[in-house]
Design a protein around this motif. Structure first.
Motif, PDB file in Angstrom:
ATOM      1  N   HIS A   1       0.841  -1.191   0.000  1.00 27.97           N
ATOM      2  CA  HIS A   1       0.000   0.000   0.000  1.00 27.97           C
ATOM      3  C   HIS A   1       0.880   1.246   0.000  1.00 27.97           C
ATOM      4  O   HIS A   1       1.969   1.246   0.581  1.00 27.97           O
ATOM      5  CB  HIS A   1      -0.919   0.009   1.219  1.00 27.97           C
ATOM      6  N   ALA A   2       0.369   2.298  -0.640  1.00 19.84           N
ATOM      7  CA  ALA A   2       1.131   3.545  -0.761  1.00 19.84           C
ATOM      8  C   ALA A   2       2.520   3.228  -1.325  1.00 19.84           C
ATOM      9  O   ALA A   2       2.641   2.392  -2.225  1.00 19.84           O
ATOM     10  CB  ALA A   2       1.189   4.276   0.574  1.00 19.84           C
ATOM     11  N   LYS A   3       3.571   3.861  -0.824  1.00 22.23           N
ATOM     12  CA  LYS A   3       4.896   3.662  -1.429  1.00 22.23           C
ATOM     13  C   LYS A   3       5.619   2.427  -0.901  1.00 22.23           C
ATOM     14  O   LYS A   3       6.218   1.681  -1.671  1.00 22.23           O
ATOM     15  CB  LYS A   3       5.744   4.914  -1.229  1.00 22.23           C
ATOM     16  N   THR A   4       5.552   2.188   0.407  1.00 25.09           N
ATOM     17  CA  THR A   4       6.368   1.085   0.945  1.00 25.09           C
ATOM     18  C   THR A   4       5.684   0.314   2.074  1.00 25.09           C
ATOM     19  O   THR A   4       6.335  -0.444   2.782  1.00 25.09           O
ATOM     20  CB  THR A   4       7.700   1.636   1.500  1.00 25.09           C
ATOM     21  N   ILE A   5       4.378   0.481   2.254  1.00 21.07           N
ATOM     22  CA  ILE A   5       3.680  -0.160   3.374  1.00 21.07           C
ATOM     23  C   ILE A   5       3.298  -1.590   2.988  1.00 21.07           C
ATOM     24  O   ILE A   5       2.511  -1.807   2.067  1.00 21.07           O
ATOM     25  CB  ILE A   5       2.435   0.633   3.789  1.00 21.07           C
TER      26      ILE A   5
END
Length: 480
Positions: free
Chosen positions: A345-349
């Motif tokens: 999720h999102a950039k690095t989650i």
């Protein structure tokens, strides 16, 4: 012809209920009218020159004068109207320009009826104002024709129009009228135009209204009851799903019709060819194909007018707390890109369930261009392409944020903007900030509106839909 335009400008403020009807000095009104006639009258903006202020017969189009008032105001204020190439007889002095600004402002800032909505509670970016353009129950996705007709889809998460209508807002000689193009459709959220034809996405099919523009023009003044315009289904058999089933539509620069198919859950591992993707097809429904995967729930996309890349919003998953994960503003630069859901999720989650064996830093997953607010429910978006806003907003992306539905503290309920610039390293970065807020009262945690979609309008303003109130707002720049 000039006499007609003089008469239209003199009466347009009275017709629209503006402050000029309340008795400003007659000599000031007369001076402003004379300046307008000499500098930008029918000889400049006739039925052959855009924006057109007269119709094909040479008569003044009063709606056009009101519609383009904000655009006229900006050009008068910045000194580009009248243009420097205009004859000397059409040039104006600084004092005349100030008088003209004062006059045109009355055509842009006074709307007698905003449907009882508390627009004064809204906080807008400096220099901007807004009004209720029209009201259509359950207003969600928007599609705008070159001559100013607005088609309005309904349904979606809120499903606030149980009649399943697609509305049309039609400019007429007596003002804008709202009629129903169709009734009893199944969550007709997505609307997209190709020429005069309107395409509408229901939950399980895509339908086409051939010459929808001609139909609404022919029927705008009739008592239609619950009569629907004729349509045909071009694609059927989309998956029935209890979650994220509403569709968004848009025609890309390639002439193909694009559509989202959301994940059938909050978080799960579905068939990634069937769900959580963006698809496209020909305008007859043929050649259906997946172009992007790993997209949890996008209900808004558009294309960069310069690069032709698709940009889209994506709603982050729930149940990871109020602050995670952020919603996403993504860019599709090549067919087949994977945007990570449900692994990342999102950039690095990394997802606590599905991301355990995945490297979210890997180039296998395309990262968002900008991380948005968590749970703001970012939906429709558009690149600003008008010429009535300050230059800093040209090609900025405006994003309608519908608002969180299960956060401990509500978030969103606003129109945000992403403006691009280059940093010290020469990289293009987007700055994300609220543009209009106030539909949510943070202190009481109550909201009176929920923005859904945003589109450029023909006069350089923006239109913003609100499915809670049924309002379509017109947002325009009037200067500081």
């Amino acid at each position: 012809m000039k006499k007609n335009l003089f008469h239209a400008l003199a009466l347009s403020s009275v017709v629209t209920g503006s402050a000029w009807a309340q008795g400003p000095a007659e000599e000031l009104k007369a001076e402003a009218r004379t300046i307008f006639l000499n500098s930008c009258a029918a000889s400049c903006h006739n039925s052959f020159v855009s924006p057109k202020l007269t119709d094909a017969t040479g008569e003044v189009d009063w709606n056009a004068v009101k519609t383009h008032a904000a655009r006229i105001l900006v050009r008068v204020q910045d000194g580009t109207m009248p243009p420097t190439r205009a004859p000397a007889s059409q040039q104006i002095s600084a004092a005349q320009r100030a008088t003209l600004v004062q006059y045109v402002k009355t055509l842009t800032t006074n709307t007698p009826d905003n449907g009882g909505l508390p627009l004064s509670n809204l906080k807008l970016a400096s220099g901007f104002n807004m009004e209720v353009f029209a009201k259509a129950q359950g207003a969600r996705s928007l599609a705008v024709t070159p001559d100013g007709i607005v088609f309005v889809g309904t349904g979606g998460f809120s499903n606030v129009d149980p009649s399943g209508r697609v509305h049309a807002i039609v400019p007429t000689s007596t003002g804008r009228k709202v009629i129903a193009l169709a009734w009893n459709l199944d969550n007709p959220n997505g609307v997209a135009l190709k020429g005069n034809d309107l395409y509408v996405a229901e939950l399980t099919r895509v339908i086409k209204f051939k010459d929808a523009v001609g139909w609404v023009k022919a029927n705008v003044n009739k008592n239609l009851g619950k009569t629907s315009a004729p349509f045909t289904a071009i694609y059927s058999g989309l998956p029935e799903q209890p979650t994220h089933g509403w569709k968004y539509l848009g025609f890309g620069p390639d002439g193909k019709l694009y559509m989202n198919i959301g994940a059938p859950c909050n978080i799960c591992l579905p068939d990634r060819d069937a769900y959580a993707n963006i698809v496209r097809m020909n305008d007859d429904g043929s050649n259906f194909e997946v172009v992007a995967r790993g997209v949890r729930n996008t209900v808004g996309f558009t294309w960069d007018p310069t690069t032709q890349d698709m940009w889209f919003t994506d709603n982050g998953r729930d149940q990871l707390g109020d602050n995670f994960p952020p919603d996403e503003l993504n860019r599709l630069t090549a067919d087949g890109q994977d945007f990570g859901y449900p692994f990342c999720h999102a950039k690095t989650i990394s997802d606590p369930t599905y991301g355990k064996n995945q490297d979210c830093n890997s180039s296998a997953f395309t990262k968002p261009e900008v991380e948005l607010g968590a749970h703001v429910a970012s939906l429709g978006l558009t690149f600003y392409q008008g010429d009535a806003f300050p230059a800093s907003y040209q090609n900025a992306i405006f994003i309608a944020e519908h608002g969180s539905w299960n956060s401990t503290r509500k978030n969103g309920y606003r129109l945000s903007v992403v403006q691009f610039s280059q940093n010290a390293s020469g990289q293009t970065v987007g700055t994300y900030k609220p543009f209009i807020s106030g539909w949510l009262n943070d202190a009481t945690q109550t909201n009176w509106g929920r923005p859904v979609d945003v589109k450029n309008y023909i006069d350089g303003s923006l239109l913003l839909s609100d499915d809670q109130t049924g309002a379509i707002y017109r947002i325009y720049y009037q200067g500081n």
